[in-house]
Design a protein around this motif. Structure first.
Motif, short mmCIF file in Angstrom:
data_model
loop_
_atom_site.label_atom_id
_atom_site.label_comp_id
_atom_site.label_asym_id
_atom_site.label_seq_id
_atom_site.Cartn_x
_atom_site.Cartn_y
_atom_site.Cartn_z
N SER A 197 -0.11 -96.26 29.67
CA SER A 197 -0.71 -95.20 28.86
C SER A 197 -0.52 -93.86 29.53
O SER A 197 -0.27 -93.79 30.75
CB SER A 197 -2.21 -95.46 28.66
OG SER A 197 -2.91 -95.31 29.90
N ARG A 198 -0.62 -92.78 28.76
CA ARG A 198 -0.48 -91.44 29.33
C ARG A 198 -1.63 -91.15 30.30
O ARG A 198 -1.43 -90.45 31.29
CB ARG A 198 -0.45 -90.40 28.20
CG ARG A 198 0.85 -90.41 27.41
CD ARG A 198 0.80 -89.47 26.22
NE ARG A 198 2.09 -89.35 25.55
CZ ARG A 198 2.60 -90.24 24.72
NH1 ARG A 198 1.90 -91.34 24.42
NH2 ARG A 198 3.79 -90.06 24.18
N ARG A 199 -2.79 -91.69 30.02
CA ARG A 199 -3.93 -91.48 30.93
C ARG A 199 -3.63 -92.07 32.31
O ARG A 199 -3.87 -91.43 33.33
CB ARG A 199 -5.19 -92.10 30.34
CG ARG A 199 -6.43 -91.95 31.22
CD ARG A 199 -7.66 -92.51 30.52
NE ARG A 199 -8.87 -92.34 31.32
CZ ARG A 199 -9.28 -93.21 32.24
NH1 ARG A 199 -8.57 -94.32 32.45
NH2 ARG A 199 -10.37 -92.98 32.94
N THR A 200 -3.11 -93.29 32.34
CA THR A 200 -2.78 -93.92 33.61
C THR A 200 -1.64 -93.18 34.30
O THR A 200 -1.67 -92.96 35.52
CB THR A 200 -2.40 -95.39 33.39
OG1 THR A 200 -3.51 -96.08 32.80
CG2 THR A 200 -2.05 -96.08 34.70
N ALA A 201 -0.62 -92.77 33.54
CA ALA A 201 0.49 -92.02 34.11
C ALA A 201 0.01 -90.71 34.71
O ALA A 201 0.44 -90.30 35.80
CB ALA A 201 1.55 -91.76 33.03
N THR A 202 -0.90 -90.03 34.02
CA THR A 202 -1.46 -88.77 34.50
C THR A 202 -2.17 -88.97 35.83
O THR A 202 -2.01 -88.18 36.77
CB THR A 202 -2.43 -88.19 33.46
OG1 THR A 202 -1.69 -87.83 32.29
CG2 THR A 202 -3.15 -86.97 33.99
N THR B 254 11.35 -85.38 30.34
CA THR B 254 11.80 -85.09 28.98
C THR B 254 10.64 -84.59 28.14
O THR B 254 9.47 -84.71 28.51
CB THR B 254 12.40 -86.35 28.33
OG1 THR B 254 11.39 -87.36 28.25
CG2 THR B 254 13.58 -86.87 29.12
N ALA B 255 10.97 -84.07 26.96
CA ALA B 255 9.94 -83.54 26.06
C ALA B 255 8.97 -84.62 25.61
O ALA B 255 7.84 -84.32 25.22
CB ALA B 255 10.59 -82.88 24.85
N ALA B 256 9.39 -85.88 25.67
CA ALA B 256 8.50 -86.98 25.29
C ALA B 256 7.39 -87.19 26.30
O ALA B 256 6.41 -87.90 26.01
CB ALA B 256 9.30 -88.28 25.14
N ALA C 44 3.34 -85.09 31.73
CA ALA C 44 3.83 -84.70 33.05
C ALA C 44 3.95 -83.19 33.16
O ALA C 44 3.68 -82.60 34.22
CB ALA C 44 5.17 -85.37 33.32
N VAL C 45 4.37 -82.53 32.07
CA VAL C 45 4.42 -81.07 32.06
C VAL C 45 3.01 -80.51 32.25
O VAL C 45 2.80 -79.56 33.02
CB VAL C 45 5.03 -80.55 30.75
CG1 VAL C 45 5.04 -79.02 30.72
CG2 VAL C 45 6.46 -81.08 30.57
N ASP C 46 2.03 -81.10 31.57
CA ASP C 46 0.65 -80.64 31.68
C ASP C 46 0.15 -80.74 33.12
O ASP C 46 -0.46 -79.81 33.65
CB ASP C 46 -0.26 -81.47 30.77
CG ASP C 46 0.01 -81.23 29.29
OD1 ASP C 46 0.60 -80.19 28.96
OD2 ASP C 46 -0.38 -82.09 28.48
N GLY D 5 0.25 -75.86 39.33
CA GLY D 5 0.85 -74.59 39.73
C GLY D 5 2.36 -74.59 39.83
O GLY D 5 2.95 -73.61 40.32
N LEU D 6 3.04 -75.63 39.36
CA LEU D 6 4.49 -75.70 39.47
C LEU D 6 5.17 -74.89 38.38
O LEU D 6 4.61 -74.71 37.29
CB LEU D 6 4.95 -77.16 39.41
CG LEU D 6 4.35 -78.09 40.46
CD1 LEU D 6 4.92 -79.49 40.31
CD2 LEU D 6 4.58 -77.56 41.88
N SER D 7 6.37 -74.43 38.65
CA SER D 7 7.16 -73.66 37.69
C SER D 7 8.11 -74.57 36.94
O SER D 7 8.67 -75.51 37.51
CB SER D 7 7.95 -72.56 38.41
OG SER D 7 7.07 -71.66 39.06
N LEU D 8 8.33 -74.26 35.67
CA LEU D 8 9.11 -75.11 34.78
C LEU D 8 10.50 -74.53 34.55
O LEU D 8 10.65 -73.33 34.33
CB LEU D 8 8.38 -75.26 33.45
CG LEU D 8 9.00 -76.18 32.40
CD1 LEU D 8 8.88 -77.63 32.84
CD2 LEU D 8 8.30 -75.97 31.05
N SER D 9 11.52 -75.40 34.59
CA SER D 9 12.88 -75.02 34.24
C SER D 9 13.56 -76.22 33.60
O SER D 9 13.05 -77.33 33.63
CB SER D 9 13.66 -74.58 35.49
OG SER D 9 13.74 -75.64 36.44
#
Length: 302
Positions: free
Chosen positions: A235-240, A261-263, A267-269, A275-279
């Motif tokens: 689940s996303r909760r466990t992955a988080t 990936t966008a899916a 992980a982006v959240d 505090g990490l930067s996205l590219s």
């Protein structure tokens, strides 16, 4: 998918890879990657560097396993008895994976890369699915698309860690071989195939942490720098929770999270909350399956 065999230039021979080719392929791959990154660098970008000796040894160790276990998926291009390119691939259950693929910079544009990819793709016959991680090289992206792969942009999050918003994480423990059965089940749900014997290699070369609770299961491998190599969860909760755990356990004040990936917005959240930067960086190529989630893939073992 039908394969249309391409004939390489007259002076180039495409043949099966041998174990003694692997160290040469590692250097070719490393130098080609540095040259590609250098061509794309901006004025304020740090100069690209070759991988460390430790990472080079790990690459050789991993690739030797492909040559031994999946010899039909590993190929070399030679010109005057000198390696000009190679491709390594492997099968796990009914999914084919491209592990690595490169052509020397001064030999590109001559059909060598296309011939190598087609040779490796012969190992995918009968597979229902395919998966690869592509660089930013536009020529390689065109080859993958022509071979029937959908291309999904990958994101990278990097920079100094800010752990002020990190939640308290409990019940994470070191993983063992006894966890592999349910870990393989998570793999199949995410990408259509278990990692199988690749878990043994990852346990030997990385740190494995698992979260095994009635509310959810997941695992994460991290390298010597504390960076995620592969993460899968029910689940996303466990992955988080697992991703926050890796950030909290990171031995350095900065980190990089690749292959998002966008899916996998979860992980982006987490990365942005830390505090990490996205590219954006490269593509995940998929054939016969949707982008795996919640799942952060390995660059070569995917």
């Amino acid at each position: 998918m039908g394969l249309h065999r391409t004939t390489p230039p007259m002076d180039v021979v495409v043949r099966p890879m041998r174990p003694d080719d692997v160290p040469v392929a590692e250097r070719l791959f490393a130098h080609t990657l540095v040259e590609l990154e250098g061509s794309l660098a901006t004025l304020d970008s740090p100069a690209p560097r070759l991988r460390s000796p430790q990472r080079a040894r790990l690459w050789v160790q991993r690739t030797l396993r492909f040559v031994e276990d999946d010899p039909a998926g590993c190929w070399v291009a030679e010109e005057n008895h000198s390696m000009t390119g190679f491709a390594t691939s492997f099968r796990r259950e009914s999914t084919w994976f491209l592990a690595s693929y490169a052509v020397a910079s001064d030999r590109q544009g001559r059909g060598i890369g296309k011939a190598l990819l087609e040779a490796a793709l012969t190992h995918s016959r009968g597979c229902l699915r395919g998966m690869l991680s592509a660089s930013v090289d536009p020529r390689a992206a065109r080859r993958y698309k022509a071979a029937g792969f959908d291309l999904h942009p990958q994101m990278t999050l990097s920079g100094p860690l800010d752990l002020s918003q990190a939640p308290e994480i409990s019940h994470v423990r070191g993983g063992t071989s006894g966890d592999q059965e349910w870990m393989d089940s998570l793999d199949r749900s995410a990408r259509g195939a278990a990692h199988g014997r690749d878990h043994e290699f990852l346990r030997e070369t990385h740190h494995l942490q698992v979260l095994d609770r009635s509310s959810g299961r997941g695992y994460v491998y991290t390298d010597e720098a504390g960076q995620v190599a592969v993460l899968a969860a029910s689940s996303r909760r466990t992955a988080t929770r697992l991703l926050w755990y890796t950030f909290l356990s990171c031995p350095t004040p900065e980190t990089t999270l690749s292959h998002v990936t966008a899916a996998n917005q979860w992980a982006v959240d987490v990365g942005m909350a830390a505090g990490l930067s996205l590219s954006t960086r490269g593509y995940l190529g998929l054939r016969g399956l949707k982008p795996p989630t919640p799942y952060l893939h390995h660059g070569a073992l995917l």
